[in-house]
Enzyme design. Structure first.
Site, PDB file in Angstrom:
ATOM      1  N   CYS A 128       0.841  -1.213   0.083  1.00  0.00           N
ATOM      2  CA  CYS A 128      -0.088  -0.102  -0.103  1.00  0.00           C
ATOM      3  C   CYS A 128       0.991   1.377   0.009  1.00  0.00           C
ATOM      4  CB  CYS A 128      -1.021   0.104   1.275  1.00  0.00           C
ATOM      5  SG  CYS A 128      -1.950   1.486   1.286  1.00  0.00           S
ATOM      6  N   CYS A 131      -0.520   4.262   2.228  1.00  0.00           N
ATOM      7  CA  CYS A 131      -0.670   4.177   3.833  1.00  0.00           C
ATOM      8  C   CYS A 131      -0.462   2.766   4.266  1.00  0.00           C
ATOM      9  CB  CYS A 131      -1.966   4.630   4.502  1.00  0.00           C
ATOM     10  SG  CYS A 131      -3.355   3.966   3.461  1.00  0.00           S
ATOM     11  N   SER A 132      -1.433   1.806   4.603  1.00  0.00           N
ATOM     12  CA  SER A 132      -1.090   0.567   5.105  1.00  0.00           C
ATOM     13  C   SER A 132      -2.362  -0.156   4.812  1.00  0.00           C
ATOM     14  CB  SER A 132      -0.817   0.592   6.606  1.00  0.00           C
ATOM     15  OG  SER A 132      -1.833   1.085   7.353  1.00  0.00           O
ATOM     16  N   CYS A 133      -3.015  -0.049   3.574  1.00  0.00           N
ATOM     17  CA  CYS A 133      -4.174  -0.994   3.188  1.00  0.00           C
ATOM     18  C   CYS A 133      -3.701  -2.320   3.186  1.00  0.00           C
ATOM     19  CB  CYS A 133      -4.842  -0.632   1.864  1.00  0.00           C
ATOM     20  SG  CYS A 133      -5.487   1.155   2.116  1.00  0.00           S
TER      21      CYS A 133
END
Length: 238
Positions: A128, A131-133
């Site tokens: 991602c 961000c941090s999906c």
């Protein structure tokens, strides 16, 4: 007077040294989470008890359902086709409902889910970049390194080098496809079944399909049943 002044100066110095690092450890994201959580509770969107219950549920999710899904696909061509064409239906077969993953009335809006199948000439890896999906309903919480800028920014630019830093060196004839997750789409990797696993049961196969294999930074190997990375080297800029 001079003694008192020196004492006060030393006291202030100690105070700065011991307190300031504790403040620096709180990130902007943590402040945002606390503020948003307290506001939601105040507005009645959910209660503190519901938040605790969901947090405990989220912390116990792991990659076992995803590993089981891949192992079943290795053994059953029809299920493998279902996983590729209807991944949310295949997820239900291993106990994960993407529309209501918790089982106690907490829906998920991560409804666009895709399983990326590796081939002899194609290796998939997920990231991602923003961000941090991450596919949490089926893989659990993401590892810390997945959320770092070092991984997010470099994987999309120099995937082979980053993979080599995880100890994964792919032949030149294998293309690397980096799939970038986003707010609505989640992905996981279906690696190829390794040699030396003929006659293995679904449970035996699932044991070697680690979280890192499902992200795409490792390949399943007989005898390797842990997510601890043992063959790494420091990051080197190209």
């Amino acid at each position: 007077m001079s003694h008192d002044h020196e004492h006060d100066h030393d006291h202030d110095h100690d105070h700065d040294r011991t307190v300031k690092p504790m403040v620096d450890e709180i990130t902007d994201f943590e402040v945002l989470e606390i503020a948003l959580r307290e506001l939601c509770i105040e507005k009645g969107i959910f209660t503190a008890e519901e938040h605790r219950r969901f947090t405990e549920y989220a912390e116990q999710i792991g990659p076992t359902p995803a590993a089981t899904l891949v192992a079943r696909a290795w053994l059953d061509p029809d299920f493998a086709e279902l996983a590729r064409t209807e991944p949310m239906t295949a997820s239900k077969e291993v106990g994960v409902d993407w529309m209501e993953p918790t089982g106690f009335g907490t829906p998920s809006d991560f409804t666009a889910f895709e399983i990326l199948a590796d081939t002899p000439t194609l290796h998939n890896v997920i990231v991602c970049a923003l961000c941090s999906c991450y596919p949490r309903p089926i893989l659990g919480n993401s590892p810390e390194w997945y959320r770092t800028p070092n991984y997010r920014r470099r994987m999309v630019r120099w995937p082979r080098q980053v993979l080599s830093e995880f100890g994964l060196s792919l032949p030149e004839g294998v293309d690397v496809r980096v799939q970038d997750s986003n707010q609505k789409h989640r992905y996981m990797v279906m690696p190829m079944r390794p040699a030396g696993t003929d006659g293995w049961s679904e449970e035996q196969l699932a044991e070697i399909i680690t979280r890192d294999c499902l992200i795409g930074v490792a390949l399943p190997k007989p005898g390797v049943t842990t997510n601890v990375i043992v063959d790494t080297r420091p990051a080197v800029h190209p």
